[in-house]
Scaffold this active site. Structure first.
Site, mmCIF file in Angstrom:
data_model
loop_
_atom_site.group_PDB
_atom_site.id
_atom_site.type_symbol
_atom_site.label_atom_id
_atom_site.label_comp_id
_atom_site.label_asym_id
_atom_site.label_seq_id
_atom_site.Cartn_x
_atom_site.Cartn_y
_atom_site.Cartn_z
ATOM 1 N N GLU A 23 0.993 -1.405 -0.001
ATOM 2 C CA GLU A 23 -0.218 0.075 -0.138
ATOM 3 C C GLU A 23 0.949 1.589 -0.129
ATOM 4 O O GLU A 23 1.917 1.117 0.908
ATOM 5 C CB GLU A 23 -1.038 0.023 0.977
ATOM 6 C CG GLU A 23 0.030 0.101 2.548
ATOM 7 C CD GLU A 23 -1.120 1.208 3.323
ATOM 8 O OE1 GLU A 23 -1.528 1.612 3.239
ATOM 9 O OE2 GLU A 23 -1.205 0.416 4.918
ATOM 10 N N LYS A 84 -5.338 11.062 0.546
ATOM 11 C CA LYS A 84 -5.629 9.576 1.155
ATOM 12 C C LYS A 84 -6.969 8.995 0.328
ATOM 13 O O LYS A 84 -8.158 9.320 0.607
ATOM 14 C CB LYS A 84 -5.722 9.588 2.356
ATOM 15 C CG LYS A 84 -5.980 8.484 3.768
ATOM 16 C CD LYS A 84 -6.044 8.525 4.952
ATOM 17 C CE LYS A 84 -6.244 7.707 5.367
ATOM 18 N NZ LYS A 84 -6.686 7.343 7.199
ATOM 19 N N ASP A 134 -17.126 5.583 13.595
ATOM 20 C CA ASP A 134 -16.286 5.247 13.112
ATOM 21 C C ASP A 134 -15.030 3.899 12.838
ATOM 22 O O ASP A 134 -14.569 3.593 13.836
ATOM 23 C CB ASP A 134 -15.305 6.815 13.730
ATOM 24 C CG ASP A 134 -13.755 6.785 13.062
ATOM 25 O OD1 ASP A 134 -13.381 6.117 11.466
ATOM 26 O OD2 ASP A 134 -12.684 7.386 12.869
ATOM 27 N N ASP A 138 -11.666 -0.061 5.513
ATOM 28 C CA ASP A 138 -10.681 -1.702 5.304
ATOM 29 C C ASP A 138 -11.774 -2.781 5.608
ATOM 30 O O ASP A 138 -11.379 -3.785 5.392
ATOM 31 C CB ASP A 138 -9.175 -1.313 5.829
ATOM 32 C CG ASP A 138 -8.264 -0.437 6.616
ATOM 33 O OD1 ASP A 138 -8.641 0.189 5.242
ATOM 34 O OD2 ASP A 138 -7.496 -0.205 6.339
ATOM 35 N N LYS A 155 -4.481 -1.689 13.784
ATOM 36 C CA LYS A 155 -3.169 -0.613 14.694
ATOM 37 C C LYS A 155 -3.889 -0.730 15.914
ATOM 38 O O LYS A 155 -4.543 -0.662 16.523
ATOM 39 C CB LYS A 155 -3.939 0.770 14.061
ATOM 40 C CG LYS A 155 -2.836 1.544 12.604
ATOM 41 C CD LYS A 155 -3.591 2.266 11.979
ATOM 42 C CE LYS A 155 -4.679 1.818 11.253
ATOM 43 N NZ LYS A 155 -5.515 3.117 10.822
HETATM 44 N N1 PSU Z 1 -1.371 1.841 9.716
HETATM 45 C C1 PSU Z 1 0.106 2.088 9.752
HETATM 46 N N2 PSU Z 1 0.029 3.366 8.933
HETATM 47 C C2 PSU Z 1 -0.880 3.701 7.887
HETATM 48 C C3 PSU Z 1 -2.031 3.035 8.280
HETATM 49 C C4 PSU Z 1 -2.115 1.864 8.759
HETATM 50 O O1 PSU Z 1 0.839 1.908 10.887
HETATM 51 O O2 PSU Z 1 -0.783 4.626 8.012
HETATM 52 C C5 PSU Z 1 -2.622 3.630 7.379
HETATM 53 C C6 PSU Z 1 -3.623 1.678 5.837
HETATM 54 O O3 PSU Z 1 -3.606 2.435 4.835
HETATM 55 C C7 PSU Z 1 -4.997 1.971 6.795
HETATM 56 C C8 PSU Z 1 -5.393 3.636 7.538
HETATM 57 O O4 PSU Z 1 -5.799 0.705 5.774
HETATM 58 O O5 PSU Z 1 -3.946 3.818 7.702
HETATM 59 C C9 PSU Z 1 -6.588 2.846 7.978
HETATM 60 O O6 PSU Z 1 -7.200 4.510 8.155
HETATM 61 P P1 PSU Z 1 -8.722 5.152 8.073
HETATM 62 O O7 PSU Z 1 -9.169 4.311 9.693
HETATM 63 O O8 PSU Z 1 -9.027 6.587 8.044
HETATM 64 O O9 PSU Z 1 -9.953 3.611 7.409
HETATM 65 MN MN MN Z 2 -12.127 6.336 10.172
#
Ligand code: PSU
Ligand code: MN
Length: 306
Positions: A23, A84, A134, A138, A155
């Site tokens: 990614e 993003k 929220d 994914d 995460k």
């Molecule tokens: N984990 C990391 N760094 C990141 C992400 C995840 O250590 O940058 C990114 C990934 O691309 C993941 C995204 O798919 O954050 C999720 O963002 P959101 O919670 O807004 O969907």
């Molecule tokens: Mn979100």
């Protein structure tokens, strides 16, 4: 859909060789310079060392692209006007001919475009803490995209028990690679038990082929802990995360900006130790994904009718 691939990746597609998607949001939003360059170099090298071809996925000036040409990579690493891109953002980014770095959800869509079956990342998005609704796109993308996703769990900033429950609801198998519990991304343990644990890339390839053979259409998450030498104590991560969450809420950060904000704040609060762990786990996930892609290609050759 018109897509673009580098010469090396085009050749790998043409011969049906093992390809691993990487990614780009972790490069353009997740990690700050100069660490994002290290991450890119280490992940690319790890996939190659395993005998597979790495493909960074991104939208380059509106074109879904596999592999970045040097000038494009520089623009993404400079985080220069790069959006993003999650599931909802793909079409609009293409239509507006913009640069977009794909999240896990965005990258899964790209895997479908190219028929890529193995993907390495750091951590997936999931259910956020104390924030009703929220929930990362994914999770939904994982539920309907048949790709093996290698990561270090979700995460640490997320509600991990809730994320695991949602993965179960969505029918996404979570397989521990040489572990029986969900890793904590920056830290090795979470105490959350997994229902499946496998020990070799061959076993993972076999489990994947069986998942598909019984009609599985979801992704399979393969989780491994960060390398022990750089993993952080769970307590340090929890404290930094709690403080970062409080800072995000005080600053009124919302929506897609939440994840990048928290990751940068934790980086500051752990005096950069989180970056060391982040780079190490990205590299080891890329290496494992490369080995799985090679094992999968071999398993397919063995089972092919003569
Ligand atoms: N984990 C990391 N760094 C990141 C992400 C995840 O250590 O940058 C990114 C990934 O691309 C993941 C995204 O798919 O954050 C999720 O963002 P959101 O919670 O807004 O969907
Ligand atoms: Mn979100």
């Amino acid at each position: 859909m018109r897509t673009r691939s580098t010469v090396v990746i085009e050749a790998a597609f043409a011969r049906g060789g093992p390809v691993v998607a990487l990614e780009s949001s972790v490069l353009a939003q997740g990690l700050l310079p100069p660490h994002n360059r290290d991450a890119a170099e280490r992940m690319l090298a790890a996939v190659e060392a395993a005998g597979a071809t790495p493909a960074i996925t991104a939208i380059v000036k509106g074109v879904p692209s596999f592999g970045l040409e040097p000038a494009d990579l520089e623009r993404f690493l400079a985080r220069d006007g790069v959006r993003k891109v999650s599931s909802r953002d793909l079409g609009i980014t293409v239509a507006q001919q913009a640069d977009g770095a794909t999240t896990v959800a965005g990258t899964l869509a790209m895997c479908t475009l190219a028929g890529i079956e193995v993907f390495a990342t750091g951590g997936i998005g999931g259910v956020h803490r104390n924030a009703p609704y929220d929930e990362s796109a994914d999770l939904v993308a994982l539920s309907h995209t048949p790709v093996i996703v290698v990561c270090a769990g979700a995460k640490s900033i997320l509600d991990l028990p809730a994320t695991l429950e949602r993965l179960e609801t969505l029918g996404v198998p979570v397989v521990g690679y040489r572990t029986r519990e969900l890793p904590g991304f920056f830290s090795m343990n979470t105490g959350l038990a997994l229902t499946a644990s496998l020990d070799t890339p061959d076993q993972i390839a076999a489990a994947w082929l069986a998942h598909r053979a019984v009609g599985g259409r979801s992704a399979m998450l393969v989780v491994q802990p960060p390398p022990a030498a750089s993993a952080l104590p769970a307590e340090l991560v929890n404290d930094a995360t709690d403080a970062a969450l409080a800072a995000a809420s005080a600053a009124g950060v919302r929506g897609a900006a939440v994840t990048p904000f928290l990751l940068a704040d934790i980086q500051r609060r752990t005096a950069g130790q989180s970056v060391v762990a982040n780079l190490a786990l990205l590299e080891s996930n890329a290496a494992l994904a490369g080995r799985i892609a090679v094992a999968l290609a071999a398993a397919r050759v063995e089972s092919a009718p003569i």
